[in-house]
Design a protein around this motif. Sequence first.
Motif: not given
Length: 355
Positions: A93-96, A136-137, A143-145
Amino acid sequence: MAAAVKLRTDYSAVDLRRLAAGTRHANQSRRLLSLAAVLDGMDREQATRIGGMDRQTLRDWVHRFNEGGPDGLKDIRPKGHPPRLSTGQLAALATIVETGPDRAVDGVVRWRRIDLQKLVRERFGVDYHERTIGKLLKQIGFSHISARPLHPAQDARVIEAFKKNFAVTLKAHLAHMPRRRPIELWFQDEARIGQKNSLVRQWARRGTRPRQPADQRYESAYLFGAICPARGVGAALALPFADTHAMQAHLDEIARTVAKGVHAVLLLDRAGWHTTAKLVVPKNISLIFLPSRSAELNPVENIWQYLRANWLSNRVFDSYDDIIDAACNAWNRLVDQPRTITSIGMREWAHIGQT
């Protein structure tokens, strides 16, 4: 009535009180004090009052103490539900997320939580709530940046080569200088400041969207700024135009700010008023031009962000004079914070070996 359970004898009452005083766990401390009172011969009914428990609870803790010692008196934290995604699935998921969506396949230009919710359900068979996707993210390091601008023609290899070979470049530009001459590294750039101002993020109650004044007029000025991160100093001019005459004035201002007996190396971009042969570069300054389309190499870009975020955004300027006053005030407040200049401006690739 059941017989009292005997306490193990390898700890004395003094030992338990010393452990109670040293532990960071409040519940463990009060249990240790109750058991210390029992070891001193206090009636167990009275000992329970010290720990704020009943006799049956004290009996349970005696069993725990006999089995596990002082550590057995700590609270047992519930382990919670096992993770629904495995370590491998979280890595995938992190890669995606880091790779980003394929617009042709995924139909979006950036991942939203609702998109990732669908992707996780389809690929891993786990159905999370949209809010849980956000948690989860964060758990896996995201972070949402806001994204940084990237010029489509930028060549990352050129930027990396410039940083890697900067020591050689610096030596070549200073070949004419005496070997023992002290050197200062400076960075220079310009920013337009005007009535068509920017808005920056702020804290607000969830679910609301605060309003800030946004002028529709176009009066503006230019702030020419330069910093020496190692010294924590800067030199700036607020001027009506960005042209060769303005750049000449700024070079002269920088030259006056360079420490006495020191030669300055000024890194700057390739704007036309920087590269023109009409400039008369002061004797105590040498120019090194950054690669084209590589704004991230110049920390003055981050200085502009700092000035806007703290003193220049979310406001209306009534006149040109107000713009000049605001620009000068913001820069003066910055130079009053030399540690901030150093923190923002230091670049390992440029300052290795520099003091």
